[in-house]
Design an enzyme around this catalytic site. Sequence first.
Site, PDB file in Angstrom:
ATOM      1  CD  GLN B 196      -2.855  -1.320   0.090  1.00 51.67           C
ATOM      2  OE1 GLN B 196      -3.721  -0.443   0.014  1.00 51.67           O
ATOM      3  NE2 GLN B 196      -2.747  -2.299  -0.824  1.00 51.67           N
ATOM      4  NE  ARG B 216       0.719   4.132   3.266  1.00 50.10           N
ATOM      5  CZ  ARG B 216       1.256   5.051   4.086  1.00 50.10           C
ATOM      6  NH1 ARG B 216       0.990   5.045   5.377  1.00 50.10           N
ATOM      7  NH2 ARG B 216       2.078   5.961   3.632  1.00 50.10           N
ATOM      8  N   GLY B 237     -11.802   3.029   4.236  1.00 45.12           N
ATOM      9  CA  GLY B 237     -10.929   2.168   3.434  1.00 45.12           C
ATOM     10  C   GLY B 237      -9.988   2.952   2.529  1.00 45.12           C
ATOM     11  CG  HIS B 238      -7.359   0.691  -0.038  1.00 47.52           C
ATOM     12  ND1 HIS B 238      -6.449  -0.254  -0.406  1.00 47.52           N
ATOM     13  CD2 HIS B 238      -8.560   0.188  -0.361  1.00 47.52           C
ATOM     14  CE1 HIS B 238      -7.074  -1.266  -0.937  1.00 47.52           C
ATOM     15  NE2 HIS B 238      -8.346  -1.033  -0.916  1.00 47.52           N
ATOM     16  CG  ASN B 239      -6.913   4.332  -3.136  1.00 45.82           C
ATOM     17  OD1 ASN B 239      -6.495   3.251  -2.735  1.00 45.82           O
ATOM     18  ND2 ASN B 239      -6.149   5.206  -3.740  1.00 45.82           N
TER      19      ASN B 239
END
Lengths: 334, 334, 334
Positions: B196, B216, B237-239
Amino acid sequence: MHEETVGSLAERVGGRVVGDAGRRITGVGDLRSAGPEQLGFVRDLKYRDLARASGAGALLVPEPLETQAAQIVVANVPASFARIATVFFPLPRATSQRVHPTAVVDPGAVLESPVDVGARVVVERGARVGAGSVLKAGVTVGEGCRLGRDCVVFPGVVLYPGVTVGDRVILHANCVLGSDGFGYAPDGPRYVKLPQLGSVEIGDDVEIGAGTTIDRGALGVTRVGRGTKIDNLVHVGHNCTIGEDVAIAGFCAFSGSTVIGDRVAIAGHVVSSGHLKVADDVKIGGNSVIYFDLDQAGEYVGYPLQEKRQWFRTLRVLDKLLELQQDVRELKKR
Amino acid sequence: MHEETVGSLAERVGGRVVGDAGRRITGVGDLRSAGPEQLGFVRDLKYRDLARASGAGALLVPEPLETQAAQIVVANVPASFARIATVFFPLPRATSQRVHPTAVVDPGAVLESPVDVGARVVVERGARVGAGSVLKAGVTVGEGCRLGRDCVVFPGVVLYPGVTVGDRVILHANCVLGSDGFGYAPDGPRYVKLPQLGSVEIGDDVEIGAGTTIDRGALGVTRVGRGTKIDNLVHVGHNCTIGEDVAIAGFCAFSGSTVIGDRVAIAGHVVSSGHLKVADDVKIGGNSVIYFDLDQAGEYVGYPLQEKRQWFRTLRVLDKLLELQQDVRELKKR
Amino acid sequence: MHEETVGSLAERVGGRVVGDAGRRITGVGDLRSAGPEQLGFVRDLKYRDLARASGAGALLVPEPLETQAAQIVVANVPASFARIATVFFPLPRATSQRVHPTAVVDPGAVLESPVDVGARVVVERGARVGAGSVLKAGVTVGEGCRLGRDCVVFPGVVLYPGVTVGDRVILHANCVLGSDGFGYAPDGPRYVKLPQLGSVEIGDDVEIGAGTTIDRGALGVTRVGRGTKIDNLVHVGHNCTIGEDVAIAGFCAFSGSTVIGDRVAIAGHVVSSGHLKVADDVKIGGNSVIYFDLDQAGEYVGYPLQEKRQWFRTLRVLDKLLELQQDVRELKKR
């Protein structure tokens, strides 16, 4: 900064080079932003046009495409990308013995060599930390814990006494392993605490997300099998058994003694009642409640828990429930 | 203890005094318990009788009332009360340089002046902490993080490397920013970790609750926009991209790549499937599942997610579902 | 290792011995794995055969059984087992004054004697820790907190300033007491923070799970009554009042100002909207949403929240909803 040729990267993933095998690559990126020293990837041929326009120096592709970039053709693009990305951005690993002066390591604990023990870490009596492992700032490893080789433990993680963790395990910040299960015996209107005397065993290659909590067994063991990945803010109750190569997305909760088979995939916000079994290879969609055993591999989702196709049809009926009621009212009038 | 006159408090909030502008006020309270040196507030005229009976020395009111208290008439009572309460109970702010001797600050980190760095804090290499900021006990600021001015970071907060935080941000105890997203590539029955490589960017004036985790980005950035408030035990969550001036109540979870517009208000226990968009100015009621894009401002709630009025009607039908089934059975008999 | 005879254990729980009262016991186990020096238990007569085959040296039983083991006959097997298990595996308790040299205790804090203050603990000004209490590694006790006698506080727990905790309270790793409630006043499109000026009061004999967060009151107090047990990853909003002898399983969330009566039992993943009341002695099943007051004792479950029997019938109708829709369609055709 690590630097490698397209050819040597191809070798790492068993891929075939199309184009300039000598091109130098120093990192990875996505199709839109990758530059001439970066490797991008084409997960699906529908991104063919993006690939053509990409400035990436190299591309991982499922089959050769028309593009300026050097290409590495592989069968499994995402897995190959993961492996190559790890070459450039490896996980932390201890390569020389380093124990921060503010760490508090009991003389009766064993640190294999090399380990990297960060600031403010506490390792209690009888604990053992395997070679290659990195404990980041403020980690607590309780009495008698066993932590394997090449683990990465992020800040604020708490291991209660007697927890066993395999090799290459990643524990994210503020997760907790081995807290007491929720066990009480009613005695009239009051509760008497049942001492939680069991433990937690985490297999090799497991990853556990930030803020996740895994309770110790009441008498036996709470188990998480090899290769299993658990996301953030997941609650695993006492005496659960989670199989191998299971994926559990964030914000799930498993009541005590839930048994999850191998290769089960569980999306986010799934909750189980206790003492239930989920067979190997089951897939469970998001926002589901497991309230009976799932004996057969298959895709289930919802509450009521149904086969995937049925649930999405049920959801459409629910969405038109006012019309259904209206239909029944009109039928009654006639 | 701070002390101020009713008149000067009125000036701070642009209010009009009715009664004794010289009365001394030393704090705030609610209508029932406030004393003669405290300022209370009348949020709604339905509390008129409580206001008359109140022992408060001063009252914030939407219009003049019959009461013994000095009154400050303002258009927005709650916002004015918030501003006056902050006068008496300001957030912690560093006013002189103080680094606790047990803090571990890398020589390659930059602490602007003044900052207040508490016991057991760890600030890693290349990190920067802005002037006025307060890091409470046991905070970890990872390598290369950027923390703005006048931030307050409560105990046990973990910032993974490379996280950027704006000015006047409040991070509550044990929240985690920048943990790895849940990203794996299946390779046969096993999972290969996708490193990640992205980061987290938190805008100015954001507040994040206790135990909340924000992953991240996988390659890009997970963003929380200026002025946004997130409650406890929320998983981002990511993004994900969360807009400006958004409010997210406790116990919500957003799967990867969810996009939330500006001024969105989300009640407790709302969950999104991934890769969905929520338009500006949407309001989402508690216990909802976002499983399709919400392109239009409006109030939605439930699962199935519906317009507010429809959901509460649907819920009533669900509550009478046994009767509906009975009706259908009887119709079939006829 | 503690050692005791069957006879003396029987005295502790007011039980009657059948068989060898002099047999030595050194621990506890379950029927399947307990050995000749361990005490097992027979919760239900349906485990009669397991009991006969058990290798346990002694058994707690509801009535005399045919078995080789010494037996202790008691009215309440689980509560008696809990008490005997605690004899062998007592909770940590401070028996001599011990303050780890890395602990940071403000000179203006009061540690009664004896207390056991672990590594990296921070106790701020004006806080008081009662005799017998154990603070494990990395705990933070904020300014002016009051912690009672014989408490156990596990690593990473954060008490914000001004939190009051009774006697014999157990706080599990990384839980947070006294974080700010989610309170803002809208001012045009922005939010102004309402300072959270209240506190948290935890009664005697409470246990709070890992990662759970309990917000301080906005102006008043967030209360958890004597004897109440709360599991992991539970969110308790500001100004909630939770009664005495309440059990709240994991992964629940209570919006602000929820009032829960005494002896309420709440299963996992239950969520309340704010400002609602739950009467004494209510039981709420898992995966429920409390969205109206529950004025009467009874068993409720589901969303819509219904009496237990009704919900499980409703769930069956939901499971056959496609058929119901089909029936209505056919009726309309006719």
